[in-house]
Design a protein around this motif. Structure first.
Motif, PDB file in Angstrom:
ATOM      1  N   LEU A  46       0.837  -1.126   0.090  1.00 42.47           N
ATOM      2  CA  LEU A  46       0.018   0.166   0.139  1.00 42.47           C
ATOM      3  C   LEU A  46       0.940   1.216  -0.088  1.00 42.47           C
ATOM      4  CD1 LEU A  46      -2.681  -1.009   2.710  1.00 42.47           C
ATOM      5  CD2 LEU A  46      -2.947  -1.089   0.085  1.00 42.47           C
ATOM      6  N   CYS A  47       2.303   1.111   0.135  1.00 41.32           N
ATOM      7  CA  CYS A  47       2.974   2.283   0.166  1.00 41.32           C
ATOM      8  C   CYS A  47       3.028   2.962  -1.453  1.00 41.32           C
ATOM      9  CB  CYS A  47       4.322   1.839   0.562  1.00 41.32           C
ATOM     10  SG  CYS A  47       4.579   0.974   2.318  1.00 41.32           S
ATOM     11  N   ASN A  48       3.467   4.046  -1.344  1.00 39.59           N
ATOM     12  CA  ASN A  48       3.552   4.886  -2.500  1.00 39.59           C
ATOM     13  C   ASN A  48       2.225   4.691  -3.432  1.00 39.59           C
ATOM     14  OD1 ASN A  48       6.395   5.089  -1.940  1.00 39.59           O
ATOM     15  ND2 ASN A  48       6.667   2.925  -2.843  1.00 39.59           N
ATOM     16  N   THR A  49       1.259   4.734  -2.955  1.00 29.94           N
ATOM     17  CA  THR A  49      -0.113   4.615  -3.455  1.00 29.94           C
ATOM     18  C   THR A  49      -0.696   6.053  -3.389  1.00 29.94           C
ATOM     19  OG1 THR A  49      -1.111   4.046  -1.493  1.00 29.94           O
ATOM     20  CG2 THR A  49      -0.780   2.415  -3.225  1.00 29.94           C
ATOM     21  N   GLY A  50      -0.116   6.907  -2.626  1.00 29.78           N
ATOM     22  CA  GLY A  50      -0.456   8.222  -2.651  1.00 29.78           C
ATOM     23  C   GLY A  50      -1.994   8.546  -1.745  1.00 29.78           C
ATOM     24  N   GLN A  51      -2.260   7.122  -1.094  1.00 28.00           N
ATOM     25  CA  GLN A  51      -3.574   7.111  -0.250  1.00 28.00           C
ATOM     26  C   GLN A  51      -3.282   6.786   1.105  1.00 28.00           C
ATOM     27  OE1 GLN A  51      -5.445   4.218  -3.332  1.00 28.00           O
ATOM     28  NE2 GLN A  51      -7.346   5.048  -2.288  1.00 28.00           N
ATOM     29  N   LYS A  52      -4.154   7.384   1.931  1.00 25.51           N
ATOM     30  CA  LYS A  52      -4.024   6.992   3.455  1.00 25.51           C
ATOM     31  C   LYS A  52      -5.313   5.929   3.854  1.00 25.51           C
ATOM     32  CE  LYS A  52      -2.260  11.452   5.306  1.00 25.51           C
ATOM     33  NZ  LYS A  52      -0.929  10.850   4.860  1.00 25.51           N
ATOM     34  N   PHE A  53      -4.687   4.966   4.678  1.00 23.86           N
ATOM     35  CA  PHE A  53      -5.395   3.830   5.124  1.00 23.86           C
ATOM     36  C   PHE A  53      -5.451   3.645   6.609  1.00 23.86           C
ATOM     37  CE2 PHE A  53      -3.303   3.086   0.991  1.00 23.86           C
ATOM     38  CZ  PHE A  53      -4.395   2.633   0.147  1.00 23.86           C
ATOM     39  N   GLU A  54      -6.417   2.865   7.082  1.00 26.43           N
ATOM     40  CA  GLU A  54      -6.536   2.885   8.498  1.00 26.43           C
ATOM     41  C   GLU A  54      -6.815   0.993   8.760  1.00 26.43           C
ATOM     42  OE1 GLU A  54     -10.141   5.016   9.410  1.00 26.43           O
ATOM     43  OE2 GLU A  54      -8.900   6.949   9.773  1.00 26.43           O
ATOM     44  N   VAL A  55      -6.126   0.759   9.734  1.00 25.70           N
ATOM     45  CA  VAL A  55      -6.428  -0.891  10.243  1.00 25.70           C
ATOM     46  C   VAL A  55      -6.548  -0.728  11.888  1.00 25.70           C
ATOM     47  CG1 VAL A  55      -4.867  -1.483   8.338  1.00 25.70           C
ATOM     48  CG2 VAL A  55      -3.766  -0.926  10.553  1.00 25.70           C
ATOM     49  N   GLY A  56      -6.929  -1.805  12.484  1.00 24.36           N
ATOM     50  CA  GLY A  56      -7.091  -2.036  13.579  1.00 24.36           C
ATOM     51  C   GLY A  56      -6.210  -3.073  14.016  1.00 24.36           C
ATOM     52  N   ILE A  57      -5.892  -3.288  15.244  1.00 24.81           N
ATOM     53  CA  ILE A  57      -4.909  -4.550  15.602  1.00 24.81           C
ATOM     54  C   ILE A  57      -5.649  -5.324  16.816  1.00 24.81           C
ATOM     55  CG2 ILE A  57      -3.610  -2.822  17.162  1.00 24.81           C
ATOM     56  CD1 ILE A  57      -1.204  -4.429  15.905  1.00 24.81           C
ATOM     57  N   LYS A  71      -2.662   4.197   9.254  1.00 28.97           N
ATOM     58  CA  LYS A  71      -2.950   4.550  10.698  1.00 28.97           C
ATOM     59  C   LYS A  71      -3.695   3.534  11.652  1.00 28.97           C
ATOM     60  CE  LYS A  71      -5.295   8.128  13.178  1.00 28.97           C
ATOM     61  NZ  LYS A  71      -6.318   7.587  14.283  1.00 28.97           N
ATOM     62  N   VAL A  72      -3.041   3.508  12.737  1.00 29.86           N
ATOM     63  CA  VAL A  72      -3.913   2.448  13.555  1.00 29.86           C
ATOM     64  C   VAL A  72      -5.280   3.037  14.189  1.00 29.86           C
ATOM     65  CG1 VAL A  72      -3.979   0.874  15.756  1.00 29.86           C
ATOM     66  CG2 VAL A  72      -1.897   0.999  14.085  1.00 29.86           C
ATOM     67  N   ALA A  73      -6.308   2.742  13.675  1.00 27.87           N
ATOM     68  CA  ALA A  73      -7.606   3.649  14.057  1.00 27.87           C
ATOM     69  C   ALA A  73      -8.515   2.569  15.044  1.00 27.87           C
ATOM     70  CB  ALA A  73      -8.594   3.511  12.763  1.00 27.87           C
ATOM     71  N   GLY A  74      -8.099   1.266  15.168  1.00 31.07           N
ATOM     72  CA  GLY A  74      -8.941   0.601  16.099  1.00 31.07           C
ATOM     73  C   GLY A  74      -7.882  -0.371  17.038  1.00 31.07           C
ATOM     74  N   LEU A  75      -8.671  -0.641  18.431  1.00 30.72           N
ATOM     75  CA  LEU A  75      -8.308  -1.987  18.886  1.00 30.72           C
ATOM     76  C   LEU A  75      -9.272  -3.197  18.726  1.00 30.72           C
ATOM     77  CD1 LEU A  75      -6.829  -0.341  22.210  1.00 30.72           C
ATOM     78  CD2 LEU A  75      -5.458  -0.962  20.368  1.00 30.72           C
ATOM     79  N   HIS A  76      -8.825  -4.263  18.586  1.00 32.80           N
ATOM     80  CA  HIS A  76      -9.894  -5.354  18.566  1.00 32.80           C
ATOM     81  C   HIS A  76      -9.383  -6.567  19.621  1.00 32.80           C
ATOM     82  CE1 HIS A  76     -11.157  -9.373  16.401  1.00 32.80           C
ATOM     83  NE2 HIS A  76     -12.099  -8.922  16.923  1.00 32.80           N
TER      84      HIS A  76
END
Ligand SMILES: Cc1ncc(COP(=O)(O)O)c(C=O)c1O
Length: 418
Positions: free
Chosen positions: A137-148, A194-199
């Motif tokens: 997902l690097c160098n796509t020019g977009q921002k993403f969110e994941v949880g952990i 970005k880490v947006a959530g905890l699971h």
């Protein structure tokens, strides 16, 4: 063992109505009580709206992946919580919007993992390999969110309550030994993720309120300790509901929200729940018939067209909740009767009746509260999947035909190699 005995003319009871035809229901089959399902959802939404009115409900698809149920939840604004590429593709095929999924667990495929993140799903990272997949997902020019997914020592806070005890959970990144911090730092290195959530999700023996208090407290602690800015806290599933003497959705959500409010702002952070058994367990029953009697020197065996593999595929339950419907009330009392399943497995014996009216061919045994981890776990052993009906008021519709050899052999090939 809980039971009810009803004397009645069973054959008149369940009528399948289509436009012009009235069809008698042939056992065995599962029966979904739509009203009970509606009530469970209403109670959960009410609890969330009352205590933390910024929430997402994700139905745990693995608990019962019947296509009708998935569509039912989709139509009620409930997300699909999926844990494999197969479940992911299934819910999309059934019309789920591509961003209304929660994607969990260690067996995601790389392709669906990346697709889900790009589509804006809630994706909770469970393993190291998923972190490495983020490189694409690097160098796509977009921002993403994941949880952990967080692994912590719940057993220390709730002794003797967790399923695995001191052996611990095998899911997620361990808080106590620094693996969680390491994973968070590795994720920080991707400057567009970005880490947006905890699971969290824990299987426990007790499903107690203490468990959710400990989980919510841990969410607060991790947020503060690692200075995280979180869009959601996902506390997983594992609840009871509509079981007498057990906590209700309102009890759980009250405890969770009470703890979360110590560190989170309800307007900024969503509470996610992933119920399975508490939504679909109670509304589903399984109807079987007595098909034969085998009297031996040792026992009076009542053979039925249902099996433990239908209602208890792992064959580890100690008891079942059932109703018996006798065809007439002219029965003598039998000292013992062994209610048995149709398979060739000797231990396919469901329960023992002592000093009860004698069962005969045509009587029905209905197992109640068997909606969770039954249909989705059943093997295709000896008999294929039974039919499923949905009951609403006085109407019953068939939502899955009994599987036949056609479904079983679909997509098979038969050329010989010799
Ligand atoms: C991650 C996750 N969420 C939700 C659930 C649903 O749990 P339950 O059916 O106990 O509510 C499970 C079940 O194993 C799970 O693993």
């Amino acid at each position: 063992m809980q039971q009810t005995i009803i004397y009645c003319g069973v054959r008149e009871l369940y009528i399948h109505e289509t436009k012009h035809v009235q069809e008698k229901l042939e056992t065995p089959y599962f029966l979904i009580d739509k009203q009970k399902l509606d009530d469970n959802i209403k109670d959960l939404k009410n609890a969330l709206a009352t205590c933390w009115n910024n929430y997402i409900i994700g139905y745990s698809v693995k608990t019962n992946s019947l296509p009708w149920l998935i569509c039912y939840f989709k139509n009620r604004g409930i997300f699909a919580e999926v844990v494999s590429d197969d479940e992911y593709n299934l819910v999309l095929k059934l019309g789920y919007a591509k961003d209304k999924l929660i994607y969990n667990g260690p067996i995601k495929s790389k392709h669906t993992f990346l697709q889900a993140i790009k589509n804006g799903c809630i994706v909770n990272i469970d393993t190291e390999r998923e972190i490495s997949w983020l490189k694409s997902l690097c160098n796509t020019g977009q921002k993403f969110e994941v949880g952990i997914r967080v692994n912590f020592d719940l057993e220390a806070y709730c002794p003797k309550e967790t399923l695995m005890g001191d052996a611990g959970s095998r899911f997620g990144f361990c808080y106590e030994n620094g693996e969680l911090l390491k994973a968070l730092n590795n994720l920080k290195a991707f400057n567009n993720v970005k880490v947006a959530g905890l699971h969290f999700h824990y299987g426990t023996k007790t499903r107690s309120l203490n468990v959710y208090q400990a989980i919510a407290r841990m969410a607060c602690r991790i947020k503060s300790e690692y200075d995280l800015d979180l869009k959601y806290v996902d506390v997983g599933g594992g609840f009871y509901h509509s079981m007498s003497g057990k906590p209700s959705y309102m009890d759980y959500i009250r405890v969770i929200s009470g703890e979360l409010s110590q560190a989170f702002d309800v307007t900024k952070t969503k509470l996610i729940v992933e119920p399975g058994v508490s939504l679909v367990g109670t509304p589903i029953s399984f109807v079987s018939s007595v098909i034969d009697i085998n009297q031996t020197i040792a026992n009076y065996f009542v053979i039925t067209d249902g099996s433990r593999i239908n209602i208890d595929p792992l064959m580890n339950k100690k008891q079942y909740i059932y109703t018996i419907k006798y065809m007439d009330n002219t029965r003598k009392t039998m000292p013992t009767q062994v209610i048995s399943g149709f398979t060739c497995i000797e231990k396919d014996r469901l329960f023992l009746l002592s000093n009860h009216p004698q069962l005969k061919v045509g009587d029905q045994i209905i197992y109640n509260r068997v909606g969770a981890y039954t249909m989705s776990l059943s093997p295709l052993f000896i008999k294929f999947y039974p039919a499923v009906y949905v009951k609403n008021n006085n109407k019953i519709i068939k939502v899955r035909k009994k599987w036949t050899s056609d479904e079983y052999i679909q997509k098979s090939r038969f050329e010989m190699l010799e």
